[in-house]
Design a protein around this motif. Sequence first.
Motif, short mmCIF file in Angstrom:
data_model
loop_
_atom_site.label_atom_id
_atom_site.label_comp_id
_atom_site.label_asym_id
_atom_site.label_seq_id
_atom_site.Cartn_x
_atom_site.Cartn_y
_atom_site.Cartn_z
N THR A 93 3.40 -56.47 0.81
CA THR A 93 2.79 -55.24 0.29
C THR A 93 3.82 -54.14 0.09
N SER A 94 3.70 -53.43 -1.02
CA SER A 94 4.43 -52.17 -1.20
C SER A 94 3.41 -51.06 -0.98
N GLY A 95 3.81 -49.85 -1.24
CA GLY A 95 2.86 -48.75 -1.19
C GLY A 95 3.08 -47.79 -0.04
N ALA A 96 3.87 -48.20 0.97
CA ALA A 96 4.04 -47.34 2.14
C ALA A 96 4.70 -46.01 1.73
N ILE A 97 5.75 -46.09 0.94
CA ILE A 97 6.47 -44.86 0.57
C ILE A 97 5.56 -43.96 -0.29
N GLY A 98 4.89 -44.57 -1.25
CA GLY A 98 4.00 -43.81 -2.13
C GLY A 98 2.92 -43.08 -1.33
N GLY B 62 16.08 -53.32 -0.85
CA GLY B 62 16.00 -52.42 -1.99
C GLY B 62 14.68 -52.53 -2.71
N ASP B 63 14.10 -53.65 -2.70
CA ASP B 63 12.85 -53.76 -3.44
C ASP B 63 12.04 -54.92 -2.89
N ASN B 64 10.75 -54.76 -3.00
CA ASN B 64 9.87 -55.78 -2.45
C ASN B 64 9.74 -57.01 -3.34
N ASP B 65 10.23 -56.93 -4.59
CA ASP B 65 10.22 -58.14 -5.43
C ASP B 65 11.18 -59.16 -4.82
N VAL C 108 7.59 -44.36 -7.62
CA VAL C 108 7.45 -44.60 -6.18
C VAL C 108 7.78 -46.03 -5.76
N GLY C 109 7.46 -47.00 -6.57
CA GLY C 109 7.87 -48.37 -6.27
C GLY C 109 9.30 -48.50 -6.76
N THR C 110 10.08 -49.41 -6.18
CA THR C 110 11.45 -49.51 -6.65
C THR C 110 11.61 -50.65 -7.66
N GLY C 111 10.60 -51.48 -7.79
CA GLY C 111 10.76 -52.67 -8.63
C GLY C 111 10.54 -52.38 -10.10
N PHE D 107 3.66 -58.58 4.94
CA PHE D 107 5.07 -58.18 5.08
C PHE D 107 5.37 -56.90 4.32
N ASN D 108 6.29 -56.13 4.85
CA ASN D 108 6.92 -55.07 4.07
C ASN D 108 8.35 -54.96 4.60
N GLU D 109 9.17 -54.26 3.86
CA GLU D 109 10.51 -54.03 4.39
C GLU D 109 10.43 -52.97 5.48
N ASN D 110 11.28 -53.10 6.48
CA ASN D 110 11.34 -52.09 7.55
C ASN D 110 12.23 -50.94 7.07
N ASP D 111 11.67 -50.12 6.19
CA ASP D 111 12.48 -49.10 5.50
C ASP D 111 13.11 -48.08 6.45
N ALA D 112 12.49 -47.86 7.62
CA ALA D 112 13.03 -46.85 8.54
C ALA D 112 14.42 -47.22 9.05
N1 GLU Z 1 8.96 -50.89 0.88
C1 GLU Z 1 8.52 -49.96 -0.12
C2 GLU Z 1 7.15 -49.37 0.22
O1 GLU Z 1 6.41 -49.93 0.99
C3 GLU Z 1 8.34 -50.60 -1.48
C4 GLU Z 1 9.54 -51.05 -2.18
C5 GLU Z 1 9.16 -51.57 -3.57
O2 GLU Z 1 8.22 -51.06 -4.16
O3 GLU Z 1 9.78 -52.49 -4.05
O4 GLU Z 1 6.80 -48.38 -0.33
#
Ligand code: GLU
Length: 375
Positions: free
Chosen positions: A58-63, A158-161, A220-223, A142-147
Motif C-alpha cells: 500500500t501507498s498513501g501514508a505520505i499523502g 524510493g517508490d512502492n512500485d 504525493v505518490g512517487t511512482g 506492506f509499505n516502505e518504512n519511510d521514517a
Molecule cells: N511509501 C509512500 C507512502 O506510503 C509511497 C511511495 C510511493 O507512492 O511509491 O506514501
Amino acid sequence: MIQMGRNEYLKELHRVVIKVGTTSITKGGSGASSDFMDSIARQVKALKDKGIEALIVTSGAIGIGLSTMNARSRSREIPIRQAAASIGQSVLMQKWNDSFQKFGIAVAQILLTFDFYSDREKYLNLRNAIQTILEYKAVPIFNENDAICVKEIDAVFGDNDTLSAMVSIKMDADLLIILSDVDGLYDKNPKLFSDAKLISAVNEITDDIRASAGDTSSKVGTGGMRTKIRAAEICHEAGCNMIIASSDVENVIERIISGEEIGTIFLADKKERKKSRWIRYAHASGSIEVDEGAKKALAKHVSLLAIGIKAVTGRFDRGDVVNITCGGKIIAKGIPDYNSDDISKIKGLHSDKLEEALGHKNYDNVIRSENIVLM
Ligand code: GLU
C-alpha cells in the motif's frame, strides 16, 4: 505481441501481490477512500475463497499524513515526508483494518527497508513471518518504512512500485497487479496524444518500451510509469507476471484473475532459478576484480578460479554476495566459498597453490558456477 489469451498465463495462481497507489487510495481527495478499500478487501476475500493468497503493498501514508499535518506546502522536504509517512501510516492501517474486518479478515502491517532482500538472514526471517501470517489466513500489508529510509544514505526504495516488485519476487508470487491512475502502458503518452494505443501484452522490455514510459507521477505518490516499467523488469527477470491496470475499473482484481483483458500484462521470463534471483537482487558486500580471461570463462558459465582474480575490495565472508567486476564494470554477481582475506592471499594463484598460501584448501573454485549470475 502475444497470441495466447490472458487465461493461459493466469491459470495456476497461488499467490498474488496487489500494489495500490496513493491516488487510488485517496481517490483524488486528501483522505483514504473507504469505498475503494472496502472493494479491495472484498475482492481479496474472493481470491482467498478460490485458494489464492493475497499480499498487499500500500501507498498513501505520505499523502494522508501531509493532509493530517496540513503540511502540503513543505511536502517535498524529506523530514516532513518522513513525519507524514509515520502519521499517515497509522491512519492507513486503521482504514485497511476496518475494510478487511467487514470480511472477517485480519491484516498484518509489514514496514520494510531496503535491506530486507539483501541480507539473507533478514529475508529468511521475513519469509517465515509472512508464511505464518498467511497460514493464519491474514493479509500482509506492506509499505516502505519511510521514517528510517533516507535517500542520502542510499537506503531507500524510493517508490512502492519497485518495493512491490521486490516483495513479489522474494515472496514467490505468481502475479503482481499494480493498481494506479493509469489504464496500462500506451505506445505513447495518452495525456499528450489522442491516438495513443493501450498495449495489451509485453513479452520483453525493450528500449522502445522504456522510452514510451515517459512519466506520469502525481505529487504525493512517487511512482510514475518509469518506476512501473522498472518493476516490470524486475518481475520479468525473476519469473513473475505483472499487470498494470486502473483502479477505477470495477472489480478490477477479480476480472483480471478471471482472464479479462484489462490493462497491460508484462509476461515473465520463466527461466531464472530462485537462487539466481536472490543473488541478482542481493546487496553486494564487496567486489572481486577479474582479468579478461576470467571474464570470458564466466560468460561460458565456468566457475571463477583464483588465478583470474586481480583484486578484492570490501570485507566479506564466504556466503555473502559480491560483485564480480572487470575493468571496474560489474559483469556478474556471485557467492564466494572463501572470505575476502583468503581471496586477497590467493588471488592470481593456480588452484594447486591455494593450500600453500592459506594453510588449508576447502575448494578449487573461488566461486562455483552455480553461484554466479551474469549481469
Ligand atoms: N511509501 C509512500 C507512502 O506510503 C509511497 C511511495 C510511493 O507512492 O511509491 O506514501
